[in-house]
Structures are given as C-alpha cells and as structure tokens.
Design a protein around this motif. Structure first.
Motif, short mmCIF file in Angstrom:
data_model
loop_
_atom_site.label_atom_id
_atom_site.label_comp_id
_atom_site.label_asym_id
_atom_site.label_seq_id
_atom_site.Cartn_x
_atom_site.Cartn_y
_atom_site.Cartn_z
N ASN A 83 -2.22 13.24 8.80
CA ASN A 83 -2.87 11.93 8.80
C ASN A 83 -4.35 12.04 8.39
O ASN A 83 -4.86 11.17 7.70
N SER A 84 -5.02 13.11 8.81
CA SER A 84 -6.43 13.26 8.38
C SER A 84 -6.48 13.56 6.89
O SER A 84 -7.34 13.05 6.17
N GLU A 85 -5.54 14.36 6.40
CA GLU A 85 -5.60 14.74 4.99
C GLU A 85 -5.35 13.54 4.07
O GLU A 85 -5.97 13.43 3.02
N ILE A 86 -4.45 12.64 4.48
CA ILE A 86 -4.19 11.45 3.65
C ILE A 86 -5.46 10.61 3.56
O ILE A 86 -5.88 10.20 2.48
N VAL A 87 -6.08 10.36 4.70
CA VAL A 87 -7.29 9.52 4.71
C VAL A 87 -8.44 10.21 3.98
O VAL A 87 -9.20 9.58 3.23
N GLU A 88 -8.57 11.51 4.18
CA GLU A 88 -9.66 12.23 3.50
C GLU A 88 -9.49 12.16 1.98
O GLU A 88 -10.45 11.95 1.24
N ASP A 89 -8.26 12.33 1.52
CA ASP A 89 -8.03 12.26 0.07
C ASP A 89 -8.36 10.86 -0.46
O ASP A 89 -8.92 10.71 -1.54
N PRO A 276 -4.81 11.85 14.99
CA PRO A 276 -3.86 11.29 14.02
C PRO A 276 -3.72 9.77 14.10
O PRO A 276 -3.61 9.10 13.08
N HIS A 277 -3.75 9.21 15.30
CA HIS A 277 -3.55 7.76 15.42
C HIS A 277 -4.68 6.99 14.74
O HIS A 277 -4.45 6.05 13.98
N SER A 278 -5.92 7.40 15.01
CA SER A 278 -7.06 6.72 14.38
C SER A 278 -7.03 6.91 12.86
O SER A 278 -7.39 5.99 12.11
N CYS A 279 -6.61 8.09 12.41
CA CYS A 279 -6.50 8.32 10.96
C CYS A 279 -5.49 7.35 10.35
O CYS A 279 -5.72 6.78 9.29
N TRP A 280 -4.37 7.18 11.03
CA TRP A 280 -3.34 6.26 10.52
C TRP A 280 -3.91 4.85 10.41
O TRP A 280 -3.71 4.15 9.42
N MET A 281 -4.66 4.43 11.44
CA MET A 281 -5.26 3.08 11.41
C MET A 281 -6.24 2.96 10.25
O MET A 281 -6.32 1.92 9.59
N LEU A 282 -6.99 4.01 9.99
CA LEU A 282 -7.94 3.98 8.87
C LEU A 282 -7.22 3.84 7.54
O LEU A 282 -7.68 3.13 6.64
N GLY A 283 -6.07 4.53 7.43
CA GLY A 283 -5.29 4.44 6.19
C GLY A 283 -4.88 2.99 5.95
O GLY A 283 -4.98 2.46 4.84
N ARG A 284 -4.45 2.32 7.00
CA ARG A 284 -4.06 0.91 6.87
C ARG A 284 -5.28 0.07 6.51
O ARG A 284 -5.21 -0.82 5.67
N SER A 285 -6.41 0.34 7.15
CA SER A 285 -7.62 -0.45 6.88
C SER A 285 -8.10 -0.28 5.44
O SER A 285 -8.64 -1.22 4.85
N LEU A 286 -7.95 0.93 4.90
CA LEU A 286 -8.43 1.16 3.52
C LEU A 286 -7.70 0.26 2.52
O LEU A 286 -8.25 -0.07 1.47
N GLU A 287 -6.47 -0.13 2.85
CA GLU A 287 -5.72 -0.99 1.92
C GLU A 287 -6.43 -2.32 1.69
O GLU A 287 -6.33 -2.91 0.62
N THR A 288 -7.15 -2.83 2.69
CA THR A 288 -7.79 -4.15 2.58
C THR A 288 -9.32 -4.05 2.51
O THR A 288 -10.00 -5.07 2.59
N LEU A 289 -9.84 -2.84 2.38
CA LEU A 289 -11.30 -2.67 2.45
C LEU A 289 -12.04 -3.52 1.42
O LEU A 289 -12.99 -4.24 1.75
N SER A 290 -11.59 -3.45 0.18
CA SER A 290 -12.29 -4.18 -0.88
C SER A 290 -12.21 -5.68 -0.62
O SER A 290 -13.22 -6.40 -0.73
N LEU A 291 -11.03 -6.19 -0.25
CA LEU A 291 -10.88 -7.63 0.05
C LEU A 291 -11.81 -8.06 1.16
O LEU A 291 -12.50 -9.07 1.06
N ARG A 292 -11.83 -7.27 2.24
CA ARG A 292 -12.63 -7.64 3.41
C ARG A 292 -14.11 -7.60 3.09
O ARG A 292 -14.87 -8.52 3.43
N MET A 293 -14.56 -6.51 2.45
CA MET A 293 -16.00 -6.38 2.20
C MET A 293 -16.50 -7.46 1.23
O MET A 293 -17.60 -7.98 1.36
N ARG A 294 -15.67 -7.79 0.24
CA ARG A 294 -16.10 -8.81 -0.73
C ARG A 294 -16.12 -10.20 -0.09
O ARG A 294 -17.05 -10.98 -0.32
N ALA A 295 -15.13 -10.49 0.75
CA ALA A 295 -15.11 -11.80 1.43
C ALA A 295 -16.29 -11.91 2.39
O ALA A 295 -16.98 -12.94 2.42
N ALA A 296 -16.54 -10.86 3.16
CA ALA A 296 -17.64 -10.89 4.13
C ALA A 296 -18.98 -10.99 3.41
O ALA A 296 -19.89 -11.70 3.86
N SER A 297 -19.09 -10.32 2.28
CA SER A 297 -20.35 -10.35 1.52
C SER A 297 -20.62 -11.76 0.97
O SER A 297 -21.75 -12.25 1.02
#
Ligand code: PLP
Length: 427
Positions: A83-89, A276-297
């Motif tokens: 899980n850390s390796e997926i998020v790190e990549d 691993p659990h927090s890494c998994w959550m980060l992987g899910r969050s990365l999917e919407t990062l651009s949408l969220r940051m642009r909307a918030a901005s």
C-alpha cells in the motif's frame, strides 16, 4: 513490489495526465485476484520465496546494495509494504519526481528529511513564516541536538536571502535550506531561483551544497512542482489537500532516487513509516485530488474577493488577489499555476474582533488544519503559530487580528453568507 505493466505513464508519445494516472498507476489487479481497487495488506511481515531472497531484500532495504529497478522486494512493513509503494509511485509520478516516501505525518516527513541531511553543529537556513510546528522543530527541538536555524522573511529579495546565507555560514556548515512557499498562513512566496542561487554561493564558500527542501503542502502537486525549479526534496503534510477529507494523518517526501535514499534509510531505522490503512485511504483521495483542489481554489477566489471588499477587513493575504505587476506577481507566475484555497485575513479590531468573528461562524468550522473538503477557520497567533516567538510572528505578518481560512468545496454563496453574518457581529 516488482514493477509491472501498470507502471506506464504514456501511450506512444502521449504523456498521460496525473488525473488519469491516479486511477491505476502502480497497481496491477492481476496480482490481487482481479480486484479493481488495491486490497489493504494488513500484515507486518512478508514471506520470502527463498533464504537467498531474504538475504538480498535485506541488503536492499538496509542500503548495502542498490535495489534493482523493480524495487527492493517486500520485507517488513516498517521498511515497505504494497500500500505504501502504490501511493509512493503515484505521488512521484504526480510531481514528476523519481521517487517518493510516505510518513506517519507531515512533521515526521519533515523531521526525518532534516535529520537525514543535518548534523550537530550545522545551520539550517529557512524562510519565515513556516508552519508553526516546523518553526518550533527548527528553532527549539533541533537546537537541543546542536543545530541552529537562520531565517529570512522576504523570499523575493535577493539581498535578504544572501545576507541570511552569509550570516548562517558564519555560524556553521549550512547543510539544508528549508522553505515553505506559499507560506502558512500568510501566503508569502519564496523565489525558487533565488534559493538555488543562495545554495550555489554556499556551495562555493563552504565546498558543500546544501539540500534544498520545500514544504509544498499548500499548493502541490496540482498547482506547484518545486522539483521542476531546482528544489531537491518536496515535502508534504498529506494530512491536508492530498488526504483531503480531514480523516487521516500522513506526510511525504519526493525527489531524485539518490536524494531520497538517506531519508528512506532513516525512516526504516526510526520507524516513521505510514500504515497500510492510511496509505489505502490516500490512494483513494489521490483519485479526486485535482477535482477537489480546483473546486476549492475557485471557491476561495470568490470568498477572498468578497472579504477584500468588506469594510471590517484590513488586508486579505490571498494569491488570487496579488497585484497585477511586481516581484511577487512574477514569482507567482513563474512557480504556481493556481492560488489554492488557504489564505488569511487581518480583521480591524485585533484579537477581540477576530475571536468575535470566529465564534459567530456557522458553516466554517472552528478548527486547525486545512485542505479538507469542509471549510475551516482558525486564529493562527493563538493556535497553529502560538509556539512561534511574538517578534517572529510580528515580523512575518501574523497579527492578533489574523484569521486563517481553509476553503472547502461547499457552495461559495453559503460560505460568503456565513462570513456576512459573522462579520456583522462587529457592527
Ligand atoms: C504547511 C504545513 N506543513 C506541515 C504541517 C505538519 O503536518 P502534520 O500535521 O501532518 O504533521 C502542517 C500542518 O498543519 C502544515 O500546515
């Protein structure tokens, strides 16, 4: 994890965008029963296929041998886990760095990075303001380990940065330059090119080039990529925009493989790895990062515009409101592609007025932290930056009347209506 067919970032000559890569890069469903999403690997240790593998993998994670291109092999979750390796990549490919490391918090990412490069007797040159925790780490905690800190406030002034560099060199070896741009909470900018220039002067004088570290929490990686501007290590509190839902604590460093290597060693040695659990959550969050940051901005731009016109507000420190001309505008245009959604205001009437507004807010929640989907407001002088000496706070523009906002993804009209009613309590 061995590199597989999921590690592709282009189709022919077409380079895939981070928005696309965040949905699949670095994870091969074929390795996990076809599961579209990665499972959470809740294990502390990994079975070796042979004793020889165990020996080799230990040599890799201990840094005794260089790991092959595919990675070091899975050993023990303090060193690495799927899980850390997926998020790190994914973090590395987002910022176009060679490698990334995740940590148990932003502060553990910053502390592990500094300790990998600075030694007793060294001086850390740094911008001001920094997040209060980082300022305290540099000026108080690390001074107990024989390290000194030398700050500069105007990150767009060549004279001020070079004067601070010379002053730092008189005190010891300058092994690290730590900058935060834009800064929390005043959004001041540090010119990457001036910092690179200062590093070159220090290199020439001391025969040792300091490692340049940039806290990229406020804009990155969507609106800013320091690694493309001569910075060696980008550090993050992933707790903020990248986690994005105020439900986890995490940090990261991104940079060249060789620069990251000593930080990786230290992380393994002192155990500042992320679970691993927090890494998994980060992987899910990365999917919407651009949408969220642009909307918030976009929301923050509207909210900051409203506040700038309000008679009870002295000043709004928002990148969306920078003057059209001048040095700061030039630095912004060269380094950033959007203003983000964290900014501060100075309310007329000082502490009493600021507290009155904060206590009256109903949609904005009164809490520290930033970068979540919900809007937050806090008083930095008595919370996040309360450990920073009063003279440093004053010098870096954090006053009694300063309120910090982290604008989320609510409807902007509701946020403005909330501010209208809260500011009306000052009438
Ligand atoms: C800019 C910045 N860097 C680092 C940190 C520390 O991160 P963490 O709370 O995840 O340790 C914070 C936290 O507020 C921050 O705002």
């Amino acid at each position: 994890m061995a590199k597989d067919s999921s590690h592709f970032d282009r189709l022919g000559n077409h380079l895939l965008h981070p928005e696309t890569l965040m949905l699949g890069y670095g994870y091969d469903p074929g390795l996990s029963e076809g599961s579209v999403k990665p499972p959470i690997f809740l294990t502390s240790t990994f079975v070796f296929r042979s004793a020889e593998d165990g020996r080799d993998f230990f040599d890799y994670v201990a840094g005794r041998k260089t790991a092959p291109e595919g990675g070091a092999g899975l050993v023990y979750s303090r060193f690495n886990h799927p899980n850390s390796e997926i998020v790190e990549d994914r973090l590395a490919v987002y910022e176009r760095g060679e490698a990334a490391l995740v940590f148990s918090s932003g502060m553990s990412a910053i502390a592990t990075t500094i300790l990998a490069y600075a030694r007793p007797g060294d001086v850390i040159l740094h911008s001001q303001p920094l997040y209060g925790g980082t300022e305290t780490l540099l000026t108080k905690t690390l001074s107990n380990f024989g390290m000194a800190a030398e700050g500069f406030v105007d990150g767009t002034s060549v004279a001020e940065i070079e004067a601070a560099a010379h002053s730092a060199m008189r005190r010891g070896r300058v092994s690290l330059i730590m900058i935060e741009t834009p800064s929390n909470p005043t959004n001041t900018l540090v010119d990457f090119s001036l910092v690179a220039q200062a590093a070159a002067i220090i290199d020439k004088t001391q025969m040792h080039r300091p490692t340049i570290v940039c806290d990229n929490t406020l804009l990155g990686p969507v609106f800013q990529r320091p690694l493309a501007h001569g910075v060696d290590v980008s550090v993050y509190s992933l707790t903020k925009y990248i986690g994005g839902h105020s439900d986890l604590l995490a940090g990261a460093t991104i940079g060249r493989r060789a620069t990251i290597a000593p930080i990786r060693q230290l992380r393994g040695a002192i155990g500042t790895q992320l679970d691993p659990h927090s890494c998994w959550m980060l992987g899910r969050s990365l999917e919407t990062l651009s949408l969220r940051m642009r909307a918030a901005s976009r929301n923050a731009e509207q909210v900051a515009g409203f506040l700038a016109r309000h008679p009870r507000i002295k000043k709004v420190h928002a990148l969306s409101l920078l003057p059209a001309q001048g040095k700061t505008r030039e630095v912004y245009e060269a380094q950033c592609t959007g203003p983000g959604s964290t900014f501060s205001i100075d309310v007329k009437g000082g502490l009493a007025a600021a507290f009155k507004v904060l206590n009256a807010l109903k949609v904005f929640k009164l809490a520290v932290s930033l970068g979540g989907t919900e809007s937050l407001a806090c008083h930095p002088g008595t919370t996040t930056h309360s450990g920073v000496p009063a003279d440093v706070r004053e010098r870096s523009g954090i006053g009694d009347g300063t309120i910090r906002f982290s604008v989320g993804i609510e409807h902007p009209d509701d946020l403005i209506a909330d501010l209208v009613q809260a500011l009306a309590t000052l009438d």
